[in-house]
Design an enzyme around this catalytic site. Structure first.
Site, PDB file in Angstrom:
ATOM      1  N   HIS A 253       0.825  -1.206   0.000  1.00 13.21           N
ATOM      2  CA  HIS A 253       0.000   0.000   0.000  1.00 13.21           C
ATOM      3  C   HIS A 253       0.857   1.253   0.000  1.00 13.21           C
ATOM      4  CE1 HIS A 253      -3.386  -2.534   0.792  1.00 13.21           C
ATOM      5  NE2 HIS A 253      -2.872  -2.972   1.926  1.00 13.21           N
TER       6      HIS A 253
ATOM      7  N   HIS B 281       5.354   6.776   6.590  1.00 12.45           N
ATOM      8  CA  HIS B 281       5.083   6.265   5.246  1.00 12.45           C
ATOM      9  C   HIS B 281       4.697   7.417   4.331  1.00 12.45           C
ATOM     10  CE1 HIS B 281       1.099   6.279   7.251  1.00 12.45           C
ATOM     11  NE2 HIS B 281       0.742   6.768   6.081  1.00 12.45           N
TER      12      HIS B 281
ATOM     13  N   HIS C  96       2.519   8.933   0.664  1.00 11.58           N
ATOM     14  CA  HIS C  96       1.436   8.843  -0.320  1.00 11.58           C
ATOM     15  C   HIS C  96       1.885   9.645  -1.533  1.00 11.58           C
ATOM     16  CE1 HIS C  96      -1.382   7.120   2.635  1.00 11.58           C
ATOM     17  NE2 HIS C  96      -0.731   7.877   3.501  1.00 11.58           N
TER      18      HIS C  96
ATOM     19  N   GLU D 141      -2.558  13.412   0.067  1.00 10.24           N
ATOM     20  CA  GLU D 141      -3.891  13.035   0.516  1.00 10.24           C
ATOM     21  C   GLU D 141      -4.667  14.276   0.921  1.00 10.24           C
ATOM     22  OE1 GLU D 141      -3.383   9.554   3.319  1.00 10.24           O
ATOM     23  OE2 GLU D 141      -4.350   8.736   1.522  1.00 10.24           O
TER      24      GLU D 141
ATOM     25  N   HIS E 237       3.622  10.918   6.273  1.00  7.29           N
ATOM     26  CA  HIS E 237       2.922  10.784   7.559  1.00  7.29           C
ATOM     27  C   HIS E 237       3.832  10.094   8.559  1.00  7.29           C
ATOM     28  CE1 HIS E 237      -1.204  10.778   5.325  1.00  7.29           C
ATOM     29  NE2 HIS E 237      -0.727  12.000   5.502  1.00  7.29           N
TER      30      HIS E 237
ATOM     31  N   THR F  11      -6.071   7.128   7.151  1.00  8.15           N
ATOM     32  CA  THR F  11      -6.523   7.336   5.767  1.00  8.15           C
ATOM     33  C   THR F  11      -6.565   6.023   4.999  1.00  8.15           C
ATOM     34  OG1 THR F  11      -4.292   7.758   4.926  1.00  8.15           O
ATOM     35  CG2 THR F  11      -5.525   9.658   5.768  1.00  8.15           C
ATOM     36  N   THR F  12      -6.324   4.921   5.700  1.00  4.56           N
ATOM     37  CA  THR F  12      -6.426   3.596   5.087  1.00  4.56           C
ATOM     38  C   THR F  12      -7.339   2.747   5.964  1.00  4.56           C
ATOM     39  OG1 THR F  12      -4.510   2.834   6.339  1.00  4.56           O
ATOM     40  CG2 THR F  12      -4.095   3.673   4.129  1.00  4.56           C
TER      41      THR F  12
END
Ligand SMILES: *[C@@H]1O[C@H](CO)[C@@H](O)[C@H](O)[C@H]1NC(C)=O
Ligand SMILES: *[C@@H]1O[C@H](CO)[C@@H](O)[C@H](O)[C@H]1NC(C)=O
Ligand SMILES: *[C@@H]1O[C@H](CO)[C@@H](O)[C@H](O)[C@H]1NC(C)=O
Length: 374
Positions: free
Chosen positions: A106, A132, A134, A144, A157, A238-239
Site C-alpha cells: 500500500h 510512510h 502517499h 492526501e 505521515h 486514511t487507510t
C-alpha cells in the site's frame, strides 16, 4: 486584428469553461452518490486505491463522519494561538539504529523506534511507530490532504501512538490513540539528501512485501524546517480500517525533493505481479462540521513564493486553465486593448505636440521628451 484575437480568446475561454463544468459535475456525482453501486464489490481484506468506495462495506469506520484526509480551506481555518508548540525527542537517530524499510503493498513504510517521541504539543506523550508516504504519478499529484482543493505531489505521515497504551495496535482504536504529523512534499531544484537516505534504496524493495534494513539517520530532517506553523484537526487513519482516532497535524511548510527523487518514488515500487504502486492516496473526505485550527496567521506566514514551491493542479482535467486563469486572461486582454487605445491616443497627442515642442526646443533641451509627457 486585435478584435479577432479577443474573439478567439473569448471563444476558447467559453469552450474550456464548458468542458470544465461537465467534467466537474461527473466528479461530484461519483464521489458522493455511487456508494450502493460500488459497495457490492469485493468484501475480502485486500483493499486498494482503485475502488475506495469498496472500503465502506468492509470497514465500517470508513463511512464515519470524522474521516481523513480532508481539504483544508485556508480561509476557514481558525487561528488558535493556544495551540501548543510541538517538541520532538529522539528523532536524531544514528547509524547504530537500524530501521526497516518495507514495501507493504500500500505504501513505502519505515519502522521507527519508540524512543522517538512527541514530548510536547499534545495532552500525552506519543511514541513513534512508523512513517510512510502517499504519492501519485508524474501527471497526478498524490498528496492526501489538499490545500484549497490543490494536491501536492506527495505527502509524508509520521505515525505516533499514545504512550499510555501498550503498542500501536492497541492504541489505534482508542479515541486519543494516535497523533500523526503530516507534511506536504513538493518539487524543488536541489536533491534532498535526507530523503535520499530512503529513496536511494527503493529498488531493493520494489517487490510487494519486501523489506530491507537501512542505517538510522536524523528523521527530523524528513519534516519541514518550521514545525510551528501547522493545521490541526480531528480525523482518522486514511487507510482501512479508518479508525477515527487521529489527532492530525499538517505542517504549512512544504518539504522539497528533486523532480528525479519524486519520479523514483512514483515509478519504482510494484504490487502483485508487475503493477505499479502509485496513486496511493485517498480522496478528501467531508468535514461534517469539523473545524480546522491553525497555529499561525497569514501575517506570520513566511512568504516564500518561488515557482518551484507552487503545487500543481490535481489531474489532467484540471491541468488546463482554472477559472482564475481565465479571468486573468480576460482582464489581460481587456488591459491590452485599453493600453493599445491609450498608446494610440498618446501617439496622436505626441504628434500634435511635436510641432509645439520644435518651437520651444531650446528651453527643454536637457529634459527627455518622454518624461515630459507622462
Ligand atoms: C489533539 O491535541 C490537542 C493538543 O494537545 C488537544 O487540545 C486536542 O484535544 C487533541 N484532539 C484530539 C481529538 O485528541
Ligand atoms: C499489543 O498489546 C496488547 C496488550 O498488551 C497485546 O495483547 C498485543 O499482543 C500487543 N500486540 C503487539 C503487536 O505487540
Ligand atoms: C500555508 O499557509 C498560507 C497562508 O494561509 C497558505 O496560503 C498556503 O497555501 C499554505 N500552504 C500549505 C502547504 O499549507
Amino acid at each position: 486584428m486585435l478584435l479577432k484575437l479577443f474573439i478567439l480568446i473569448f471563444l476558447s475561454q467559453s469552450q474550456v469553461l464548458a468542458g470544465k463544468s461537465s467534467s466537474s459535475s461527473e466528479e461530484d456525482g461519483s464521489s458522493e452518490h455511487d456508494d450502493e453501486e460500488h459497495g457490492k464489490g469485493s468484501s475480502h481484506e485486500h483493499w486498494g486505491y482503485d475502488d475506495q468506495e469498496a472500503w465502506l462495506s468492509t470497514f465500517h469506520d470508513c463511512s464515519g463522519k470524522s474521516q481523513s484526509p480532508i481539504d483544508i480551506e485556508t480561509s476557514k481555518a481558525i487561528y488558535d494561538p493556544s495551540l501548543p508548540h510541538i517538541e520532538l525527542e529522539g528523532y536524531d537517530l544514528t547509524g547504530q539504529n537500524a530501521l526497516i524499510l518495507q514495501n507493504n503493498g500500500h505504501t513505502l513504510q519505515l519502522s521507527l523506534p519508540k524512543t522517538m517521541r512527541l514530548v510536547k504539543g499534545f495532552k500525552d506523550v506519543y511514541l513513534a511507530a512508523q512513517l510512510h508516504f502517499h504519492w501519485g504519478t508524474i501527471e497526478v499529484p498524490g498528496s492526501e490532504h489538499t490545500i484549497d482543493d490543490v494536491h501536492f505531489p506527495a505527502e509524508i505521515h509520521v505515525v505516533h501512538y499514545n504512550s499510555k497504551y501498550a503498542n500501536m495496535s492497541e492504541a489505534a482504536s482508542k479515541a486519543d490513540g494516535l497523533a500523526v504529523l503530516g507534511g506536504f512534499i513538493g518539487i524543488g531544484l536541489r536533491e534532498n539528501d535526507n530523503y535520499e537516505k530512503i529513496l536511494s534504496v527503493l529498488r531493493d524493495v520494489s517487490k510487494e512485501d519486501s523489506d530491507i534494513e537501512i542505517p538510522g539517520f536524523n528523521v527530523r530532517h524528513l519534516l519541514p524546517k518550521n514545525l510551528d506553523r501547522f493545521y490541526r484537526y480531528k480525523g482518522s487513519l486514511t487507510t482501512p480500517p479508518c479508525f477515527q482516532t487521529v489527532n492530525w497535524t499538517m505542517f504549512n511548510d512544504t518539504i522539497m525533493v528533486s523532480r528525479k527523487q519524486l519520479a523514483a518514488l512514483e515509478d519504482t515500487l510494484k504490487i502483485g505481479q508487475n503493477k505499479l504502486l502509485s496513486k496511493n492516496f485517498r480522496t478528501p473526505q467531508l468535514l461534517h462540521g469539523r473545524t480546522v485550527l491553525s497555529s499561525f496567521t497569514v501575517d506570520n506566514h513566511n512568504p516564500d513564493d518561488s515557482p518551484e514551491k507552487k503545487p500543481f493542479p490535481r489531474s489532467t482535467e484540471n491541468a488546463g486553465l482554472s477559472r482564475g486563469d481565465l479571468l486573468a486572461i480576460a482582464f489581460g486582454a481587456l488591459f491590452a486593448v485599453t493600453l493599445l487605445g491609450f498608446s494610440m491616443y498618446a501617439f496622436q497627442q505626441r504628434r500634435n505636440n511635436s510641432k509645439i515642442k520644435k518651437d520651444s526646443r531650446q528651453n527643454v533641451i536637457y529634459k527627455p521628451a518622454t518624461k515630459e509627457e507622462v
